[in-house]
Design an enzyme around this catalytic site. Structure first.
Site, mmCIF file in Angstrom:
data_model
loop_
_atom_site.group_PDB
_atom_site.id
_atom_site.type_symbol
_atom_site.label_atom_id
_atom_site.label_comp_id
_atom_site.label_asym_id
_atom_site.label_seq_id
_atom_site.Cartn_x
_atom_site.Cartn_y
_atom_site.Cartn_z
ATOM 1 N N HIS A 51 -4.042 4.463 8.386
ATOM 2 C CA HIS A 51 -2.850 4.807 9.164
ATOM 3 C C HIS A 51 -2.554 6.305 9.136
ATOM 4 O O HIS A 51 -2.351 6.917 10.186
ATOM 5 C CB HIS A 51 -1.628 4.027 8.672
ATOM 6 C CG HIS A 51 -1.697 2.575 8.996
ATOM 7 N ND1 HIS A 51 -0.667 1.717 8.693
ATOM 8 C CD2 HIS A 51 -2.652 1.819 9.585
ATOM 9 C CE1 HIS A 51 -0.984 0.496 9.084
ATOM 10 N NE2 HIS A 51 -2.189 0.534 9.620
ATOM 11 N N LYS A 91 3.217 -1.228 9.762
ATOM 12 C CA LYS A 91 3.598 -0.864 8.406
ATOM 13 C C LYS A 91 2.426 -1.063 7.456
ATOM 14 O O LYS A 91 1.621 -1.960 7.685
ATOM 15 C CB LYS A 91 4.808 -1.659 7.946
ATOM 16 C CG LYS A 91 4.558 -3.149 7.912
ATOM 17 C CD LYS A 91 5.784 -3.892 7.443
ATOM 18 C CE LYS A 91 5.444 -5.318 7.541
ATOM 19 N NZ LYS A 91 5.742 -6.307 6.853
ATOM 20 N N SER A 147 -12.011 0.642 19.250
ATOM 21 C CA SER A 147 -12.505 -0.154 18.134
ATOM 22 C C SER A 147 -13.825 0.451 17.702
ATOM 23 O O SER A 147 -14.524 1.074 18.509
ATOM 24 C CB SER A 147 -12.706 -1.617 18.550
ATOM 25 O OG SER A 147 -13.218 -2.379 17.466
ATOM 26 N N ARG A 148 -14.166 0.279 16.438
ATOM 27 C CA ARG A 148 -15.487 0.725 15.976
ATOM 28 C C ARG A 148 -16.577 -0.106 16.623
ATOM 29 O O ARG A 148 -17.706 0.328 16.761
ATOM 30 C CB ARG A 148 -15.568 0.635 14.453
ATOM 31 C CG ARG A 148 -14.655 1.626 13.762
ATOM 32 C CD ARG A 148 -14.627 1.391 12.272
ATOM 33 N NE ARG A 148 -14.094 0.052 12.038
ATOM 34 C CZ ARG A 148 -14.082 -0.563 10.877
ATOM 35 N NH1 ARG A 148 -14.581 0.024 9.822
ATOM 36 N NH2 ARG A 148 -13.582 -1.770 10.751
#
Length: 110
Positions: free
Chosen positions: A78, A96, A35-36
């Site tokens: 993505h 998705k 995670s950032r």
């Protein structure tokens, strides 16, 4: 069959539904969380029992204990994240949409 040793990119709500099922599925284990935000990564890792957290994506992608990356980041990330993971030799599972244009999907396929 080889054990799936999973790392996640993203720490949002959708990740929890996937990791709830990872916990009870034989043959798959959560190894790392990216995670950032270090705090978010540590919270998610502690809740699901991952031994590693990362805020540096390249460091996670070079970790040999991970063989599969689950991408659950914002849609526009993505493609670049999937590409980096594939080039690092990792298997990729992606929320998705995988990409936003057909040409990008074709590039990843190659």
């Amino acid at each position: 069959m080889e054990q799936i040793r999973l790392a996640t990119i993203g720490s949002g709500v959708i990740v929890h539904s996937v990791l709830d099922n990872v916990k009870r599925t034989p043959g798959i284990s959560l190894e790392a969380v990216y995670s950032r935000s270090s705090e978010k990564a540590q919270e998610l890792a502690a809740y699901y029992g991952a031994s590693k957290t990362f805020t540096d994506l390249d460091a996670m992608l070079s970790d040999e204990s991970v063989n599969t990356i689950y991408i659950a980041s914002p849609n526009l990330l993505h493609y670049p994240q999937a590409k980096r993971a594939l080039l690092a030799g990792k298997n990729v599972i992606c929320e998705k949409p995988l990409v936003t244009r057909l040409a990008l999907a074709q590039e990843l396929r190659n």
